[in-house]
Design a protein around this motif. Structure first.
Motif, PDB file in Angstrom:
ATOM      1  N   UNK A  16       0.748  -1.070  -0.135  1.00 38.37           N
ATOM      2  CA  UNK A  16      -0.187  -0.035  -0.338  1.00 38.37           C
ATOM      3  C   UNK A  16       1.112   1.361  -0.095  1.00 38.37           C
ATOM      4  N   UNK A  17       2.244   0.937   0.722  1.00 40.80           N
ATOM      5  CA  UNK A  17       2.849   2.754   1.313  1.00 40.80           C
ATOM      6  C   UNK A  17       3.109   2.814  -0.388  1.00 40.80           C
ATOM      7  N   UNK A  18       3.553   1.675  -1.053  1.00 40.53           N
ATOM      8  CA  UNK A  18       4.275   1.904  -2.437  1.00 40.53           C
ATOM      9  C   UNK A  18       2.920   2.266  -3.274  1.00 40.53           C
ATOM     10  N   UNK A  19       2.601   1.660  -3.827  1.00 36.31           N
ATOM     11  CA  UNK A  19       1.417   1.829  -4.646  1.00 36.31           C
ATOM     12  C   UNK A  19       0.853   3.239  -4.472  1.00 36.31           C
ATOM     13  N   UNK A  20       0.860   3.744  -3.557  1.00 33.69           N
ATOM     14  CA  UNK A  20       0.293   4.973  -2.889  1.00 33.69           C
ATOM     15  C   UNK A  20       0.921   6.294  -2.793  1.00 33.69           C
ATOM     16  N   UNK A  21       1.945   6.069  -2.356  1.00 35.17           N
ATOM     17  CA  UNK A  21       3.360   6.842  -2.848  1.00 35.17           C
ATOM     18  C   UNK A  21       3.698   7.083  -4.733  1.00 35.17           C
ATOM     19  N   UNK A  22       3.223   6.559  -5.125  1.00 40.91           N
ATOM     20  CA  UNK A  22       4.234   6.144  -6.773  1.00 40.91           C
ATOM     21  C   UNK A  22       2.309   7.127  -7.637  1.00 40.91           C
ATOM     22  N   UNK A  23       0.820   6.467  -6.139  1.00 37.37           N
ATOM     23  CA  UNK A  23      -0.393   6.892  -7.534  1.00 37.37           C
ATOM     24  C   UNK A  23      -0.241   8.263  -7.082  1.00 37.37           C
ATOM     25  N   UNK A  24      -0.314   8.629  -5.598  1.00 36.22           N
ATOM     26  CA  UNK A  24      -0.091  10.180  -5.168  1.00 36.22           C
ATOM     27  C   UNK A  24       0.634  10.994  -5.251  1.00 36.22           C
ATOM     28  N   UNK A  25       1.690  10.556  -5.753  1.00 32.30           N
ATOM     29  CA  UNK A  25       3.447  11.984  -6.328  1.00 32.30           C
ATOM     30  C   UNK A  25       3.174  11.432  -7.764  1.00 32.30           C
ATOM     31  N   UNK A  26       2.639  11.482  -8.526  1.00 37.40           N
ATOM     32  CA  UNK A  26       3.322  11.227 -10.195  1.00 37.40           C
ATOM     33  C   UNK A  26       4.631  12.597 -10.171  1.00 37.40           C
ATOM     34  N   UNK A  27       4.453  13.696  -9.347  1.00 37.32           N
ATOM     35  CA  UNK A  27       5.661  14.588  -9.748  1.00 37.32           C
ATOM     36  C   UNK A  27       6.832  14.126  -9.380  1.00 37.32           C
ATOM     37  N   UNK A  28       6.985  12.543  -8.499  1.00 41.34           N
ATOM     38  CA  UNK A  28       8.514  12.344  -8.043  1.00 41.34           C
ATOM     39  C   UNK A  28       8.729  10.680  -8.814  1.00 41.34           C
ATOM     40  N   UNK A  29       9.453  10.535  -9.438  1.00 42.08           N
ATOM     41  CA  UNK A  29      10.238   9.654 -10.373  1.00 42.08           C
ATOM     42  C   UNK A  29       9.764   8.621  -9.543  1.00 42.08           C
TER      43      UNK A  29
END
Length: 139
Positions: A16-29
């Motif tokens: 969940x941590x990885x998936x949601x960070x990637x989804x919520x922070x599209x401006x971070x690689x």
């Protein structure tokens, strides 16, 4: 139901941590989050992590260490259903004050935290990503 993290939860929570960070922070690689995965996993095992679970499904969690809220993460399909609010309410009952950092570009998170009564106390730049962030506080 909100409960403390169990060792058996760690793989699901980290997913969940990885998936949601990637989804919520599209401006971070994406590589930024993947590079921090192992360190975050270790930290989670010693932090206060509260799991929101219904019918054996982990719908979200909050991680706080000392007076720093590392984040509230809710699985996308369960957002807008009160999971984040319930986790925030629980954190407020457990801690008399806390702070967190949120990227300025993460508008939904900022709206959520403002709705929950947190205040922006300063802004700065995340030295690792170069992105502007707010420091928010609740007390």
């Amino acid at each position: 139901m909100i409960r403390k993290l169990r060792a058996s939860d760690i793989n699901r929570v980290m997913s969940i941590w990885l998936q949601e960070n990637i989804r919520a922070h599209s401006f971070v690689d994406d590589t930024y989050w993947k590079a921090h995965y192992a360190d975050v996993k270790k930290a989670m095992l010693v932090a206060n992590v509260y799991i929101y679970q219904e019918q054996n499904i982990i719908k979200g969690f909050a991680e706080i260490q000392d007076d720093y809220l590392a984040g509230i993460f809710v699985v996308k399909e369960f957002q807008g259903q009160g999971v984040g609010h319930a986790l925030m309410k629980h954190i407020k009952q457990q801690f008399s004050a806390f702070q967190l950092d949120v990227y300025v570009l993460n508008k939904p998170a900022i709206r959520f935290y403002l709705r929950e009564g947190l205040q922006i106390i300063k802004s700065g730049v995340d030295s690792e990503t170069g992105k502007t962030e707010y420091r928010m506080q609740w007390k």
